[in-house]
Motif scaffolding. Structure first.
Motif, PDB file in Angstrom:
ATOM      1  N   ASN A 226       0.821  -1.022   0.077  1.00 24.35           N
ATOM      2  CA  ASN A 226      -0.122  -0.055  -0.119  1.00 24.35           C
ATOM      3  C   ASN A 226       0.888   1.146  -0.110  1.00 24.35           C
ATOM      4  N   GLU A 227       1.988   1.349   0.657  1.00 25.15           N
ATOM      5  CA  GLU A 227       2.942   2.336   0.922  1.00 25.15           C
ATOM      6  C   GLU A 227       3.426   2.651  -0.695  1.00 25.15           C
ATOM      7  N   GLU A 228       3.639   1.483  -1.399  1.00 31.26           N
ATOM      8  CA  GLU A 228       4.179   1.669  -2.780  1.00 31.26           C
ATOM      9  C   GLU A 228       3.355   2.237  -3.414  1.00 31.26           C
ATOM     10  N   LEU A 229       1.918   1.672  -3.504  1.00 27.46           N
ATOM     11  CA  LEU A 229       0.869   2.392  -4.404  1.00 27.46           C
ATOM     12  C   LEU A 229       0.655   3.777  -4.203  1.00 27.46           C
ATOM     13  N   GLN A 230       0.858   4.064  -2.950  1.00 27.81           N
ATOM     14  CA  GLN A 230       0.685   5.526  -2.460  1.00 27.81           C
ATOM     15  C   GLN A 230       1.593   6.354  -3.123  1.00 27.81           C
ATOM     16  N   THR A 231       2.793   5.804  -3.072  1.00 26.93           N
ATOM     17  CA  THR A 231       4.095   6.619  -3.696  1.00 26.93           C
ATOM     18  C   THR A 231       4.055   6.718  -5.178  1.00 26.93           C
ATOM     19  N   GLU A 232       3.427   5.542  -5.706  1.00 25.98           N
ATOM     20  CA  GLU A 232       3.154   5.651  -7.212  1.00 25.98           C
ATOM     21  C   GLU A 232       1.825   6.569  -7.724  1.00 25.98           C
ATOM     22  N   GLY A 233       1.227   6.906  -6.493  1.00 29.92           N
ATOM     23  CA  GLY A 233      -0.077   8.017  -6.908  1.00 29.92           C
ATOM     24  C   GLY A 233      -1.113   6.966  -7.262  1.00 29.92           C
ATOM     25  N   LYS A 234      -1.273   5.668  -7.069  1.00 24.16           N
ATOM     26  CA  LYS A 234      -2.453   4.597  -7.277  1.00 24.16           C
ATOM     27  C   LYS A 234      -3.232   4.587  -5.978  1.00 24.16           C
ATOM     28  N   GLY A 235      -4.178   4.057  -6.194  1.00 23.52           N
ATOM     29  CA  GLY A 235      -5.348   3.925  -5.044  1.00 23.52           C
ATOM     30  C   GLY A 235      -4.854   2.686  -4.094  1.00 23.52           C
TER      31      GLY A 235
END
Length: 329
Positions: A226-235
């Motif tokens: 989830n941290e990676e997704l948030q960094t990538e600007g994804k939900g």
């Protein structure tokens, strides 16, 4: 300029990490030094002073006094100075180890060596698992943050938190930890030989450790993703519904409770009358934590609805098959 700021911030973080590690490692030394002095206190004629004689005849009272002075008071003062009560979270998995070796080495201790070795090995495995989980979650930092529940209480109680924290965090945890560790004391006050019930207890402990380890590992991977997704600007993904988390909303707590039930069976096997108090105390503690966690999940807007559906289909603690989702009419 930006590189210089990042370098300064990294240096400050490293300094804080080193300082917290030093504080944490030095903090239990007063009790350890006192106890080692007590073990070597006999004079040449074998007599004891009043203080050492009292320590000799009151092992449980001594353990509670050392806990009160070295953990409740000392850790509390450190927490006030640092404005963060992070250290008790780390020592939750260390104190049972210290108590276990205290019970096993006290002059009044008498026990079956094979049962003792088995329990010592299992307890070290439990402590190492929790310690690894703690540092992995904290990205291998010492005292990077305090438990979010303490932070919430700090905001709630405001200027009264400085004294309420002593009772809410430290004194209350002494009651819980001493209660759940009492079977460890009973094991080292009974010479009854090992039997089939020790194998049952060890199996229950091992099952609890295994469930808790895999549950924590699955949650760790979920959080990092989830941290990676948030960094990538994804939900972000709202709820972990894979692995053990598909069958229980809190499989890590289920594993932890199973572990302490195994320790209680060891106590029951050596005819400890209050063997059930430990699992009850741990159950109350985990029950409170479970309630707080679930309330927190329902307050987070992006996952509230998904979590309500998760509550309807998934067991609270004990892993079991999921219930079908009810279709709204």
């Amino acid at each position: 300029m930006r590189h210089g700021c990042e370098s300064a911030a990294s240096s400050a973080m490293s300094s804080k990490n080193l300082g917290n590690a030093t504080v944490a490692l030095l903090s239990p030394l007063p009790s350890i030094f006192f106890y080692l002095t007590f073990l070597n206190c006999h004079s040449d004629d074998g007599s004891l002073s009043y203080l050492w004689a009292w320590c000799h005849h009151h092992p449980l009272l001594l353990a509670n006094i050392l806990f009160f002075l070295n953990v409740d008071l000392h850790f509390w003062l450190v927490g006030l100075l640092q404005s963060s009560h992070w250290m008790i979270d780390l020592y939750w998995m260390v104190i049972p180890i210290l108590l276990l070796h205290y019970f096993a080495t006290h002059p009044l201790a008498e026990f079956d060596k094979w049962r003792s070795r088995l329990v010592v090995s299992l307890t070290w495995a439990w402590s190492l698992r929790l310690t690894h989980c703690y540092f992995r979650r904290e990205k291998w930092q010492w005292g990077a943050r305090e438990d979010w529940r303490f932070t919430d209480m700090r905001r709630h109680y405001g200027h009264n938190w400085w004294w309420i924290s002593f009772f809410a965090i430290y004194l209350s945890q002494q009651v819980f930890l001493m209660a759940i560790c009492m079977p460890l004391y009973a094991i080292h006050r009974n010479v009854k030989g090992v039997n089939i019930w020790d194998a049952v207890a060890a199996s229950v402990c091992s099952a609890g450790l295994t469930i808790a380890y895999f549950a924590d590992t699955q949650m760790h991977r979920f959080v990092r993703r989830n941290e990676e997704l948030q960094t990538e600007g994804k939900g972000r993904v709202a709820i972990l519904e894979q692995g053990l988390w598909r069958y229980s909303r809190h499989p890590n707590y289920a594993g932890e409770q199973l572990w302490w039930c195994g320790i209680a069976i060891f106590g029951w096997n050596v005819e400890y009358d209050w063997w059930f108090v430990g699992p009850m105390a741990n159950g109350v503690c985990l029950g409170i934590v479970t309630l707080l966690v679930e309330q927190r999940m329902l307050k987070e807007e992006f996952r509230a609805e998904a979590y309500r559906n998760y509550q309807k289909t998934t067991s609270l603690w004990l892993p079991c098959f999921r219930l079908p989702k009810h279709k709204e009419t």
